[in-house]
Design a protein around this motif. Structure first.
Motif: not given
Ligand code: SAM
Length: 268
Positions: A95-103, A115-123, A139-146
């Motif tokens: 699903a190319p429209d998927a979003r992922v928050a890693y913790v 570093i790995l995700l620097a150019r991956t706006p959906a994660a 966390h604002p990065d989580v609520t901002g993405l998901l």
């Protein structure tokens, strides 16, 4: 910075994320971690295979969630070092429209993921501790993405055995589950001593001495983590074999099974 551009800091103590990275054949680990992994392997020779089948299940679970279950957002707690088959890579493949928050609570694992995700706006990758689920959820990065009002795939893969009973892992899972809407999914794996030789218990004791708490749990105890969930077939099973069992192809025999329970539940 290592040759491949990842963060490296000198560390005196072995650490969960880096031992696991080493067992998977990754490069983000230090001599102390490799020593600890060697001792663990001596106690329980199948530990490397266990790390690999656990990681393979993570891929199977994400493919199931992003595919038939229709999940488009993932919250992966205890995500570890970026390595082969990261959740966003597997999810985007389906699903190319998927979003992922890693913790993760390991700053080096988080820095490497960022570093790995620097150019991956959906994660995104954030430092967070499963002992404090509300901080992760706010966390604002989580609520901002998901969008937490929409179903989420909550991944707690190979993390809960690092929680003693007095950390009340069932309450921590409950807090996360209660914050997610019905139709979300819980994916988890957990080490067990069920039917195992002493080697597994010895490795758990050694792990405990080397890094962090380590608590083997029975199938009944693991099933309790799925309170308020409907288990997806084949239920909670020993790895490898969740996907095979699901398709009833049953290629993994009982001798192939390792002492790791895996399951996926749909949150009611
Ligand atoms: C064995 S690795 C699993 C990585 C990945 N989930 C997988 O299964 O491939 C466990 C990860 O959990 C992280 N971890 C342990 N305790 C944690 C906690 N209290 N909060 C967040 N992460 C934690 C460790 O740093 C490590 O990266």
């Amino acid at each position: 910075m290592t040759a491949d551009g990842f963060e490296s800091t000198g560390h005196d103590d072995p650490n969960i994320a880096r031992i696991y990275d080493y067992l998977l054949g990754g490069a983000h680990n230090f001599a102390v971690d490799r020593d600890a992994a060697a001792k663990l392997t001596q106690a329980w020779p199948q530990i490397q295979q266990a790390a690999r089948v656990n990681r393979a299940f993570l891929g199977e679970a994400v493919r199931y969630l992003a595919g038939p279950a229709g999940i488009r957002q993932f919250l992966d707690i205890g995500s570890g070092m970026p390595t082969m088959g990261n959740v966003h890579e597997v999810a985007y493949g389906v699903a190319p429209d998927a979003r992922v928050a890693y913790v993760d609570n390991d700053p080096v694992a988080v820095a490497n993921s960022q570093i790995l995700l620097a150019r991956t706006p959906a994660a995104v990758a954030i430092e967070g501790d499963l002992h404090r689920p509300e901080e992760i959820l706010q966390h604002p990065d989580v609520t901002g993405l998901l969008d937490l009002s929409q179903p989420v795939g909550l991944l707690l893969v190979a993390i809960l055995h690092f929680f003693d009973d007095d950390a009340h892992p069932e309450r921590l899972i409950g807090a996360l589950r209660d914050a997610l809407p019905a139709g979300s999914y819980l994916v988890l794996t957990h080490a067990t001593g069920d039917g195992q030789a002493e080697a597994v218990t010895d490795a758990a004791t050694l792990y405990r001495r080397t890094t962090a708490p380590f608590r083997l749990r029975s199938r009944t105890e693991v099933l309790r983590f799925f309170d308020d969930c409907d288990l997806i077939e084949p239920g909670v099973v020993l790895l490898p074999g969740w996907a095979d069992d699901r398709q009833q192809s049953r290629t993994a025999t009982s001798e192939d099974r390792l002492p790791i329970y895996a399951g996926i539940g749909r949150i009611r």
